[in-house]
Design an enzyme around this catalytic site. Structure first.
Site, PDB file in Angstrom:
ATOM      1  N   MET A   1     -31.772   3.863   3.865  1.00  0.00           N
ATOM      2  CA  MET A   1     -31.174   2.530   3.790  1.00  0.00           C
ATOM      3  C   MET A   1     -30.319   2.370   2.547  1.00  0.00           C
ATOM      4  O   MET A   1     -29.466   1.510   2.471  1.00  0.00           O
ATOM      5  CB  MET A   1     -32.291   1.472   3.788  1.00  0.00           C
ATOM      6  CG  MET A   1     -31.799   0.044   3.696  1.00  0.00           C
ATOM      7  SD  MET A   1     -30.791  -0.418   5.128  1.00  0.00           S
ATOM      8  CE  MET A   1     -30.429  -2.127   4.756  1.00  0.00           C
ATOM      9  N   CYS A   2     -30.485   3.217   1.542  1.00  0.00           N
ATOM     10  CA  CYS A   2     -29.806   3.056   0.254  1.00  0.00           C
ATOM     11  C   CYS A   2     -28.299   2.919   0.424  1.00  0.00           C
ATOM     12  O   CYS A   2     -27.739   3.261   1.456  1.00  0.00           O
ATOM     13  CB  CYS A   2     -30.103   4.250  -0.642  1.00  0.00           C
ATOM     14  SG  CYS A   2     -31.865   4.524  -0.908  1.00  0.00           S
ATOM     15  N   GLY A   3     -27.631   2.401  -0.606  1.00  0.00           N
ATOM     16  CA  GLY A   3     -26.191   2.232  -0.580  1.00  0.00           C
ATOM     17  C   GLY A   3     -25.534   3.034  -1.683  1.00  0.00           C
ATOM     18  O   GLY A   3     -26.058   3.144  -2.788  1.00  0.00           O
TER      19      GLY A   3
END
Length: 309
Positions: A1-3
């Site tokens: 999910m990280c950006g």
């Protein structure tokens, strides 16, 4: 999910600290646990080392202040003993520091010597690279380290949701390509042959600071560049050697690169102009710093792109 996010100014320095904060803050929902920056100022003759002597979770320990003061003095002592001329060491937080010094020797013995101090971790080392990472969202980290005032040529950043490890700085991105100067990586996804490559690189003498697969990518690329490969060729080779579903951004002293695996499942949006390139996991991150319309990057083709100043 990280950006993840990246930006490079092709015609001179810009407000990369402020710009990266806006890009990362717009993706806070993708990773509220920690935020990290790899920032590139103008290259200088001296080396800059960012390091920490403890984790935020340790600030309540009864001997915290005394221990950090003692270990900070030991860092300066060891730098001098190994042949460095220390110009300054500044406290950036209760546990993080920035040192400037002049040194002509190899970086690995220096970094190993400093990291042998209990609790010490070298976050970055180079003539222009400075890695800053801590717990909290981007605005919190930028305020703590005064990053809005940082001017430079390019940067990458990361917002993290801790799904497989603790909420701490050790698991936060970006990762420096220890012990290679001025190379760092952020990445979204997972390497399925992480342990295989870690063992290979450890047999070559490399030492890792974390259990994160992003660090493997950084050291993999830097080792190939040290052997004479260009950044672009090293990245293309990585798509054959590294298995998994991933998108990563890599920065060197003069370049910003991106790579996507053949599945191309991890999103990336690209904006490109004559004077600037910006990339991020979400279009909103680029809109946070640019008013122009943005073209979505082709999500179905494995590819490597590199931009250099």
């Amino acid at each position: 999910m990280c950006g993840i996010a990246g930006i490079i100014h092709l015609d001179g320095p810009g407000d990369v600290g402020h710009e990266m904060t806006k890009m990362l803050q717009s993706m806070k929902h993708r990773g509220p646990d920690s935020s990290g920056y790899a920032l590139y100022g103008e290259p200088q003759d001296s080396l800059v080392m960012r390091f920490k002597l403890a984790d935020p979770n340790e600030t309540g320990d009864f001997d915290f202040t005394e221990r950090l003061d003692r270990n900070r003095r030991e860092v300066e002592s060891r730098l001098s003993k190994i042949g460095a001329t220390v110009d300054r060491v500044d406290g950036e937080s209760a546990y993080a520091y920035r040192a400037e010094f002049r040194y002509e020797g190899e970086l690995k013995p220096l970094a190993d010597y400093v990291e042998d101090i209990p609790g010490c971790e070298v976050l970055s080392l180079g003539h222009s690279l400075e890695i800053v990472k801590d717990l909290g969202d981007a605005e919190t980290v930028a305020g703590q380290y005064k990053l809005d005032a940082f001017r430079g040529t390019h940067a990458i950043g990361h917002v993290r949701m801790a799904t497989e490890s603790d909420v701490d700085i050790a698991g936060a991105h970006p990762y420096w390509a220890y012990p290679f100067s001025d190379v760092a990586v952020v990445h979204n996804g997972q390497l399925t042959n992480y342990h295989q490559w870690r063992r290979r690189l450890e047999r070559s003498g490399h030492r890792f600071q974390s259990e994160c697969d992003s660090e493997i990518i950084a050291v993999y690329l830097a080792e190939r560049m040290a052997d004479g490969m260009s950044l672009e060729t090293s990245m293309k080779q990585s798509l054959d050697d590294l298995d998994g579903v991933f998108t990563y951004l890599v920065v060197t002293e003069t370049s910003l690169g991106m790579a996507k695996d053949e599945m191309a499942a991890k999103p990336l949006v690209l904006y490109q102009a004559d004077n600037m390139v910006a990339l991020a996991s979400e279009e909103g991150a680029i809109r946070a710093v640019l008013p122009q319309e943005i073209d979505s990057y082709d999500p179905y083709e494995r590819e490597v792109l590199v931009w250099s100043r």
